[in-house]
Write an enzyme that holds these catalytic residues in place. Structure first.
Site, PDB file in Angstrom:
ATOM      1  CG  ASN A 215     -20.730  24.543   5.308  1.00  0.00           C
ATOM      2  OD1 ASN A 215     -20.091  25.292   6.034  1.00  0.00           O
ATOM      3  ND2 ASN A 215     -22.042  24.369   5.429  1.00  0.00           N
ATOM      4  CB  ALA A 279     -25.438  29.754   9.908  1.00  0.00           C
ATOM      5  CG  ASP A 283     -28.926  25.593   0.085  1.00  0.00           C
ATOM      6  OD1 ASP A 283     -29.505  26.330   0.900  1.00  0.00           O
ATOM      7  OD2 ASP A 283     -28.046  26.002  -0.696  1.00  0.00           O
ATOM      8  CE  LYS A 293     -18.020   2.908   8.990  1.00  0.00           C
ATOM      9  NZ  LYS A 293     -16.814   2.161   9.237  1.00  0.00           N
ATOM     10  N   PRO A 310     -35.270  23.526   5.361  1.00  0.00           N
ATOM     11  CG  PRO A 310     -35.758  23.776   7.634  1.00  0.00           C
ATOM     12  CD  PRO A 310     -35.278  22.777   6.622  1.00  0.00           C
ATOM     13  CB  ILE A 312     -32.778  29.683   8.914  1.00  0.00           C
ATOM     14  CG1 ILE A 312     -32.699  28.181   9.198  1.00  0.00           C
ATOM     15  CG2 ILE A 312     -32.870  30.474  10.213  1.00  0.00           C
ATOM     16  CD1 ILE A 312     -31.353  27.705   9.702  1.00  0.00           C
ATOM     17  CG  PHE A 329     -23.383  36.825   5.719  1.00  0.00           C
ATOM     18  CD1 PHE A 329     -23.969  37.408   6.826  1.00  0.00           C
ATOM     19  CD2 PHE A 329     -22.032  37.067   5.479  1.00  0.00           C
ATOM     20  CE1 PHE A 329     -23.237  38.221   7.683  1.00  0.00           C
ATOM     21  CE2 PHE A 329     -21.288  37.867   6.315  1.00  0.00           C
ATOM     22  CZ  PHE A 329     -21.890  38.456   7.413  1.00  0.00           C
ATOM     23  CE  LYS A 343     -27.868  32.892  -2.524  1.00  0.00           C
ATOM     24  NZ  LYS A 343     -26.497  32.495  -2.293  1.00  0.00           N
ATOM     25  CE  LYS A 347     -31.660  32.628   0.577  1.00  0.00           C
ATOM     26  NZ  LYS A 347     -31.194  31.477   1.343  1.00  0.00           N
TER      27      LYS A 347
HETATM   28  O1  PMT Z   1     -17.719  30.888   9.235  1.00  0.00           O
HETATM   29  P1  PMT Z   1     -16.522  31.495   8.506  1.00  0.00           P
HETATM   30  O2  PMT Z   1     -15.428  30.510   8.266  1.00  0.00           O
HETATM   31  O3  PMT Z   1     -16.050  32.763   9.180  1.00  0.00           O
HETATM   32  O4  PMT Z   1     -17.009  31.923   7.053  1.00  0.00           O
HETATM   33  C1  PMT Z   1     -17.953  32.937   6.923  1.00  0.00           C
HETATM   34  C2  PMT Z   1     -19.045  32.594   5.878  1.00  0.00           C
HETATM   35  C3  PMT Z   1     -18.415  32.471   4.508  1.00  0.00           C
HETATM   36  C4  PMT Z   1     -19.744  31.275   6.248  1.00  0.00           C
HETATM   37  C5  PMT Z   1     -20.068  33.765   5.937  1.00  0.00           C
HETATM   38  O5  PMT Z   1     -19.428  34.971   5.701  1.00  0.00           O
HETATM   39  C6  PMT Z   1     -21.201  33.566   4.941  1.00  0.00           C
HETATM   40  O6  PMT Z   1     -21.115  33.926   3.781  1.00  0.00           O
HETATM   41  N1  PMT Z   1     -22.334  32.970   5.405  1.00  0.00           N
HETATM   42  C7  PMT Z   1     -23.449  32.570   4.553  1.00  0.00           C
HETATM   43  C8  PMT Z   1     -23.136  31.276   3.893  1.00  0.00           C
HETATM   44  C9  PMT Z   1     -24.280  30.770   3.016  1.00  0.00           C
HETATM   45  O7  PMT Z   1     -24.829  29.754   3.314  1.00  0.00           O
HETATM   46  O8  PMT Z   1     -24.600  31.563   2.034  1.00  0.00           O
HETATM   47  P2  PMT Z   1     -25.814  31.277   0.996  1.00  0.00           P
HETATM   48  O9  PMT Z   1     -25.602  32.268  -0.074  1.00  0.00           O
HETATM   49  O10 PMT Z   1     -25.848  29.849   0.627  1.00  0.00           O
HETATM   50  O11 PMT Z   1     -27.120  31.603   1.820  1.00  0.00           O
HETATM   51  C10 PMT Z   1     -27.747  32.873   1.777  1.00  0.00           C
HETATM   52  C11 PMT Z   1     -28.318  33.201   3.123  1.00  0.00           C
HETATM   53  O12 PMT Z   1     -29.371  32.308   3.431  1.00  0.00           O
HETATM   54  C12 PMT Z   1     -27.347  33.138   4.274  1.00  0.00           C
HETATM   55  O13 PMT Z   1     -27.647  34.198   5.157  1.00  0.00           O
HETATM   56  C13 PMT Z   1     -27.651  31.800   4.929  1.00  0.00           C
HETATM   57  O14 PMT Z   1     -27.388  31.824   6.335  1.00  0.00           O
HETATM   58  C14 PMT Z   1     -29.149  31.680   4.671  1.00  0.00           C
HETATM   59  N2  PMT Z   1     -29.653  30.310   4.558  1.00  0.00           N
HETATM   60  C15 PMT Z   1     -29.276  29.495   3.543  1.00  0.00           C
HETATM   61  C16 PMT Z   1     -29.828  28.244   3.427  1.00  0.00           C
HETATM   62  C17 PMT Z   1     -30.774  27.813   4.386  1.00  0.00           C
HETATM   63  N3  PMT Z   1     -31.316  26.618   4.306  1.00  0.00           N
HETATM   64  N4  PMT Z   1     -31.117  28.634   5.372  1.00  0.00           N
HETATM   65  C18 PMT Z   1     -30.586  29.871   5.477  1.00  0.00           C
HETATM   66  O15 PMT Z   1     -30.903  30.613   6.411  1.00  0.00           O
END
Ligand code: PMT
Length: 406
Positions: A215, A279, A283, A293, A310, A312, A329, A343, A347
């Protein structure tokens, strides 16, 4: 709201540059220390002046350079005793075997030696010399004396030397010296003694040796948070996906590619007091990764089976070694507040930073508009901040973190 210092503005460093080929690196060191906002005054020993000129030191430090203990003008303008005291830290870089020996035995036959005896300030020492000299018992015993007296040693590195030999004796890298100096000044920050973990950037989930699912996360937001936490005095581990952002100063970085690697690195970093998951973790990942390849088959459609990665944030929130404060986030394109609240509940984290990424916003940009959701009792508060630079978002978030640990 507590404020968090982001630089070394107003800190006064007295840099003693002694003789040795590494003296030329002191010029870069002066620049980098000044980049942090520090005021740098320099003493150039007669040995140091064989390698670099007082003029370059004065030009870079924008301060008078002190060279001679018996200078009438220097003594009338600022005596050596005041020079020794009118600073927050004395840094000897590079430190030759000679200055180490003279400091260990209290010799005061030049300005540097006198200042080292007269100062009541902490002293850091970054030696640089030939590897055989470095290993010489006399040098090691002298250093042992200085360490016992409280000097902080910034150990030399190993590698090829200017003298043509290979071994230990290279001056510690300039960014590492700057980090050590910053760490010294920030020991008193509001998060002093606390450990923090930050995830940042995207994950890459490989399809084959050349392709991946990823992404657009640049790591700007997560890296800024890691730096702000470190500048507030926390010991920070940053687990970063593949990004171009440089590792922030004072931060210990672990580089990973996939979500599974990110999770493993996070679990390894536990226990911590604070976890911030910024991060953009994939997903899903391809069920299978081809060793070679993947070729065009001509058949349509081409399907890739994905399996769930998983989570995190959820794993950290539900761990039996759960950090005291877990912040996630939420990157949402629609129904942001509603989705973010879900969320936060699902979470199991304590706070959630919601940002609107509709139309590809936020990813890679320098600024962000965030809503901070915080669990309070049975309810959730939501506070939307005006658009700010991501570094400012990070500082304000860390100020909230600091306030919650007070
Ligand atoms: O890196 P930049 O270009 O500065 O952009 C910043 C950002 C947009 C990446 C950042 O501000 C942000 O929103 N990060 C979270 C992105 C995300 O994956 O959001 P989500 O809504 O899909 O996930 C929710 C939370 O679960 C997040 O804290 C994510 O880190 C966490 N997560 C999600 C999936 C997974 N398998 N494991 C996780 O820990």
């Amino acid at each position: 709201m507590a404020t968090v210092s982001s630089d070394l503005s107003g800190r006064r460093i007295l840099l003693i540059i002694s003789g040795g080929i590494a003296a030329y690196k002191a010029l870069d060191l002066i620049r980098r220390l000044r980049d942090t906002g520090a005021d740098v005054r320099c003493i150039l020993t007669s040995g140091g002046a064989q390698f670099i000129t007082p003029l370059s030191v004065a030009a870079l430090s924008e301060n008078k350079v002190h060279t001679d203990i018996f200078s009438l003008t220097d003594e009338s303008e600022m005596g050596h005793i005041r020079l020794a005291r009118d600073c927050d830290l004395v840094l000897i870089a590079p430190a030759s075997a000679n200055i180490i020996g003279r400091a260990a035995h209290g010799l005061a036959d030049d300005l540097a030696g006198t200042v080292l005896l007269a100062t009541d300030k902490p002293i850091m020492i970054a030696p640089a010399m030939n590897p055989v000299m470095w290993e010489n018992k006399a040098v090691q015993e002298n250093l042992g004396i200085l360490k016992k007296r409280g000097y902080t040693l910034l150990s030399p590195g190993a590698g090829d030397m200017a003298c043509g030999e290979t071994g230990t004796g290279r001056l510690a890298e300039v960014p590492d010296i700057v980090k050590a100096v910053s760490a010294f000044f920030l020991q008193g920050g509001p998060l002093k003694g606390l450990k923090a973990l930050v995830t940042s950037g995207p994950t890459y989930e490989p399809l084959d040796p050349v392709r991946f699912i990823g992404n657009r996360s640049s790591g700007k937001q997560g890296h800024a948070i890691a730096e702000a936490l470190a500048l507030a005095g926390a010991h920070v581990t940053l687990v970063a996906g593949p990004v171009k952002e440089p590792v922030p100063r004072l931060v210990h970085a672990v580089h990973v590619q996939t979500a599974q690697e990110m999770l493993d690195a996070c679990l390894k970093a536990l226990p911590v007091d604070i976890a911030v998951c910024a991060a953009a973790v994939a997903d899903y990942r391809p069920e299978e990764t081809s060793d070679t390849k993947i070729k065009k088959t001509g058949k349509e459609p081409m399907t890739v089976k994905l399996v769930q990665n998983p989570d995190i944030l959820a794993t950290l929130s539900q761990s039996n070694r759960r950090p005291k404060l877990v912040i996630g986030f939420a990157a949402e394109t629609n129904d942001g507040l509603e989705n973010a609240k879900k969320k936060l509940a699902n979470k199991g984290c304590d706070w959630l930073v919601l940002n609107d990424v509709s139309g590809g916003k936020v990813f890679g940009q320098d600024s962000n508009i965030v809503t901070l959701l915080q669990k309070n009792g049975a309810g959730v508060s939501a506070d939307t901040w005006p658009e700010k630079d991501k570094k400012e978002v990070a500082r304000d978030l860390v100020a909230q973190i600091a306030a919650s640990f007070k």
